[in-house]
Motif scaffolding. Structure first.
Motif, PDB file in Angstrom:
ATOM      1  N   PRO A  92      35.907  -4.685 -32.511  1.00 57.06           N
ATOM      2  CA  PRO A  92      35.903  -3.998 -33.819  1.00 57.06           C
ATOM      3  C   PRO A  92      37.381  -4.463 -34.305  1.00 57.06           C
ATOM      4  O   PRO A  92      38.319  -4.480 -33.937  1.00 57.06           O
ATOM      5  N   LEU A  93      37.347  -4.514 -36.026  1.00 60.04           N
ATOM      6  CA  LEU A  93      38.276  -4.584 -36.807  1.00 60.04           C
ATOM      7  C   LEU A  93      39.537  -5.899 -36.622  1.00 60.04           C
ATOM      8  O   LEU A  93      39.772  -6.148 -37.609  1.00 60.04           O
ATOM      9  N   ILE A  94      39.116  -6.714 -35.463  1.00 63.09           N
ATOM     10  CA  ILE A  94      39.665  -8.110 -35.528  1.00 63.09           C
ATOM     11  C   ILE A  94      38.571  -9.110 -35.674  1.00 63.09           C
ATOM     12  O   ILE A  94      38.832 -10.552 -35.823  1.00 63.09           O
ATOM     13  N   ASP A  95      37.510  -8.773 -35.350  1.00 66.44           N
ATOM     14  CA  ASP A  95      36.232  -9.674 -35.630  1.00 66.44           C
ATOM     15  C   ASP A  95      36.515 -11.020 -34.748  1.00 66.44           C
ATOM     16  O   ASP A  95      36.190 -12.034 -34.999  1.00 66.44           O
ATOM     17  N   LEU A  96      36.976 -10.857 -33.537  1.00 68.17           N
ATOM     18  CA  LEU A  96      36.808 -11.715 -32.438  1.00 68.17           C
ATOM     19  C   LEU A  96      35.958 -11.465 -31.333  1.00 68.17           C
ATOM     20  O   LEU A  96      35.661 -10.559 -31.202  1.00 68.17           O
ATOM     21  N   PRO A  97      35.540 -12.651 -30.508  1.00 67.64           N
ATOM     22  CA  PRO A  97      34.630 -12.325 -29.565  1.00 67.64           C
ATOM     23  C   PRO A  97      35.261 -11.548 -28.498  1.00 67.64           C
ATOM     24  O   PRO A  97      36.554 -11.624 -28.021  1.00 67.64           O
ATOM     25  N   GLY A 103      34.803 -11.154 -25.324  1.00 62.23           N
ATOM     26  CA  GLY A 103      34.981 -11.980 -24.251  1.00 62.23           C
ATOM     27  C   GLY A 103      36.422 -12.362 -24.088  1.00 62.23           C
ATOM     28  O   GLY A 103      37.216 -12.860 -23.018  1.00 62.23           O
ATOM     29  N   LEU A 104      37.239 -12.482 -25.227  1.00 62.53           N
ATOM     30  CA  LEU A 104      38.623 -12.921 -25.168  1.00 62.53           C
ATOM     31  C   LEU A 104      39.498 -11.986 -24.455  1.00 62.53           C
ATOM     32  O   LEU A 104      40.703 -12.369 -24.113  1.00 62.53           O
ATOM     33  N   ARG A 105      39.059 -10.412 -24.532  1.00 63.76           N
ATOM     34  CA  ARG A 105      39.771  -9.667 -23.510  1.00 63.76           C
ATOM     35  C   ARG A 105      39.842  -9.943 -22.091  1.00 63.76           C
ATOM     36  O   ARG A 105      40.914  -9.737 -21.504  1.00 63.76           O
ATOM     37  N   SER A 106      38.891 -10.394 -21.655  1.00 66.28           N
ATOM     38  CA  SER A 106      38.568 -11.059 -19.956  1.00 66.28           C
ATOM     39  C   SER A 106      38.893 -12.531 -19.926  1.00 66.28           C
ATOM     40  O   SER A 106      39.381 -12.763 -18.768  1.00 66.28           O
ATOM     41  N   LEU A 107      39.277 -13.204 -20.866  1.00 63.71           N
ATOM     42  CA  LEU A 107      39.693 -14.571 -20.686  1.00 63.71           C
ATOM     43  C   LEU A 107      40.962 -14.612 -20.167  1.00 63.71           C
ATOM     44  O   LEU A 107      41.067 -15.661 -19.125  1.00 63.71           O
ATOM     45  N   PRO A 108      42.118 -13.884 -20.461  1.00 60.95           N
ATOM     46  CA  PRO A 108      43.459 -14.079 -19.802  1.00 60.95           C
ATOM     47  C   PRO A 108      43.036 -13.644 -18.278  1.00 60.95           C
ATOM     48  O   PRO A 108      43.605 -14.394 -17.247  1.00 60.95           O
ATOM     49  N   ALA A 166      46.907  -5.889 -30.072  1.00 61.91           N
ATOM     50  CA  ALA A 166      47.844  -5.625 -28.939  1.00 61.91           C
ATOM     51  C   ALA A 166      47.302  -5.486 -27.559  1.00 61.91           C
ATOM     52  O   ALA A 166      47.851  -6.195 -26.716  1.00 61.91           O
ATOM     53  N   LEU A 167      46.240  -5.089 -27.469  1.00 65.01           N
ATOM     54  CA  LEU A 167      45.281  -4.828 -26.299  1.00 65.01           C
ATOM     55  C   LEU A 167      45.094  -6.540 -25.986  1.00 65.01           C
ATOM     56  O   LEU A 167      45.357  -6.673 -24.507  1.00 65.01           O
ATOM     57  N   LEU A 168      44.652  -7.555 -26.802  1.00 63.39           N
ATOM     58  CA  LEU A 168      44.694  -8.786 -26.364  1.00 63.39           C
ATOM     59  C   LEU A 168      45.883  -9.337 -25.740  1.00 63.39           C
ATOM     60  O   LEU A 168      45.851 -10.119 -24.801  1.00 63.39           O
ATOM     61  N   LEU A 169      46.963  -9.249 -26.595  1.00 68.42           N
ATOM     62  CA  LEU A 169      48.343  -9.721 -26.175  1.00 68.42           C
ATOM     63  C   LEU A 169      48.943  -9.209 -24.958  1.00 68.42           C
ATOM     64  O   LEU A 169      49.381  -9.741 -23.960  1.00 68.42           O
ATOM     65  N   LEU A 183      38.681 -14.511  -6.797  1.00 64.84           N
ATOM     66  CA  LEU A 183      37.629 -13.504  -7.363  1.00 64.84           C
ATOM     67  C   LEU A 183      38.128 -13.274  -8.678  1.00 64.84           C
ATOM     68  O   LEU A 183      37.147 -12.833  -9.256  1.00 64.84           O
ATOM     69  N   MET A 184      39.360 -13.074  -9.017  1.00 59.19           N
ATOM     70  CA  MET A 184      39.733 -12.979 -10.549  1.00 59.19           C
ATOM     71  C   MET A 184      39.033 -14.137 -11.285  1.00 59.19           C
ATOM     72  O   MET A 184      38.254 -13.665 -12.403  1.00 59.19           O
ATOM     73  N   LEU A 185      38.942 -15.153 -11.055  1.00 56.26           N
ATOM     74  CA  LEU A 185      38.609 -16.413 -11.606  1.00 56.26           C
ATOM     75  C   LEU A 185      36.854 -16.311 -11.785  1.00 56.26           C
ATOM     76  O   LEU A 185      36.257 -16.473 -12.661  1.00 56.26           O
ATOM     77  N   ILE A 186      36.207 -15.817 -10.577  1.00 50.15           N
ATOM     78  CA  ILE A 186      34.785 -15.811 -10.643  1.00 50.15           C
ATOM     79  C   ILE A 186      34.280 -14.443 -11.488  1.00 50.15           C
ATOM     80  O   ILE A 186      33.534 -14.854 -12.432  1.00 50.15           O
ATOM     81  N   TYR A 187      34.797 -13.531 -11.164  1.00 57.36           N
ATOM     82  CA  TYR A 187      34.470 -12.259 -11.921  1.00 57.36           C
ATOM     83  C   TYR A 187      34.847 -12.272 -13.268  1.00 57.36           C
ATOM     84  O   TYR A 187      34.485 -11.699 -14.110  1.00 57.36           O
ATOM     85  N   GLY A 188      36.208 -12.648 -13.646  1.00 52.14           N
ATOM     86  CA  GLY A 188      36.489 -12.764 -14.660  1.00 52.14           C
ATOM     87  C   GLY A 188      35.693 -13.641 -15.803  1.00 52.14           C
ATOM     88  O   GLY A 188      35.441 -13.464 -16.813  1.00 52.14           O
ATOM     89  N   ALA A 189      35.179 -14.800 -15.050  1.00 53.18           N
ATOM     90  CA  ALA A 189      34.440 -15.783 -16.017  1.00 53.18           C
ATOM     91  C   ALA A 189      33.059 -15.345 -16.132  1.00 53.18           C
ATOM     92  O   ALA A 189      32.519 -15.147 -17.389  1.00 53.18           O
ATOM     93  N   LYS A 190      32.455 -14.390 -15.443  1.00 55.82           N
ATOM     94  CA  LYS A 190      31.380 -13.539 -15.574  1.00 55.82           C
ATOM     95  C   LYS A 190      31.308 -12.691 -16.460  1.00 55.82           C
ATOM     96  O   LYS A 190      30.543 -12.473 -17.413  1.00 55.82           O
ATOM     97  N   LEU A 191      32.399 -11.875 -16.562  1.00 53.70           N
ATOM     98  CA  LEU A 191      32.698 -10.969 -17.456  1.00 53.70           C
ATOM     99  C   LEU A 191      33.020 -11.475 -18.972  1.00 53.70           C
ATOM    100  O   LEU A 191      32.375 -10.852 -19.899  1.00 53.70           O
ATOM    101  N   THR A 192      33.570 -12.619 -18.973  1.00 52.85           N
ATOM    102  CA  THR A 192      33.827 -13.166 -20.087  1.00 52.85           C
ATOM    103  C   THR A 192      32.796 -13.667 -20.689  1.00 52.85           C
ATOM    104  O   THR A 192      32.443 -13.612 -21.914  1.00 52.85           O
ATOM    105  N   ALA A 193      31.924 -14.437 -20.081  1.00 52.66           N
ATOM    106  CA  ALA A 193      30.564 -15.009 -20.519  1.00 52.66           C
ATOM    107  C   ALA A 193      29.538 -13.741 -20.946  1.00 52.66           C
ATOM    108  O   ALA A 193      28.719 -13.973 -21.956  1.00 52.66           O
TER     109      ALA A 193
END
Length: 178
Positions: A135-140, A142-147, A64-67, A117-127
């Motif tokens: 935890p629990l869904i075993d995905l990277p 970085g997917l949380r900050s990719l959107p 849900a957090l990802l969505l 700024l969202m693009l630059i710092y979001g990309a840094k955070l994602t990387a």
């Protein structure tokens, strides 16, 4: 014809760009719509699992957090493109046309910078977060900050397109020309 298309020459270089941007916005709307449906379904499963099966599915919260991130940032980008994002237009509406145009240009520049700024710092955070797993869904992680990153890039792109239309005298947003 969308709100930002002028009824002038079809050979205008912005026409194909507008069609691409409209297509991107449509794709974002579809993704956010599907995300809302999936979010609703998985919360229904959570409630059913908890109260009927007496076995709470623990992965629902992380999914849900990802969505919610997808819905928020892609939805915000579409709002910028369609000029339906939250804004306070009282000063703009009360101002004379020449001042209103200054407010609109400043707003578009502000949104462009914010998106950058969202693009630059979001990309840094994602990387930075990509190497760890959610935890629990075993995905990277970085997917949380990719959107955030994608939404920032789209906000920047859509704001730039608004500014180009203003420079060309083809901006037909209602708060610009009222």
């Amino acid at each position: 014809m969308t709100e930002h298309e002028a009824p002038e020459a079809a050979s205008d270089f912005m026409t194909p760009i507008d069609k691409v941007l409209d297509g991107i916005a449509l794709l974002c709307r579809v993704i956010t719509g599907v995300s809302i449906v999936v979010l609703t379904v998985i919360f229904g499963w959570l409630v059913f699992g908890r109260y009927v099966l007496n076995a709470t599915p623990t992965w629902v919260e992380q999914a849900a957090l990802l969505l919610v991130m997808v819905i928020t940032f892609l939805g915000a980008a579409v709002g910028v493109h369609e000029h339906t994002h939250l804004s306070v237009a009282a000063f703009r509406t009360a101002a004379p046309r020449w001042l209103r145009m200054i407010f609109v240009v400043c707003s578009d520049i502000g949104m462009l910078v914010f998106g950058l700024l969202m693009l630059i710092y979001g990309a840094k955070l994602t990387a930075f977060k990509w190497g760890s797993m959610i935890p629990l869904i075993d995905l990277p992680e970085g997917l949380r900050s990719l959107p955030l990153t994608i939404g920032g890039g789209l906000i920047m792109l859509f704001s730039l397109a608004h500014l180009v239309r203003i420079v060309l005298g083809r901006d037909l947003r209602s708060d610009t020309i009222q």
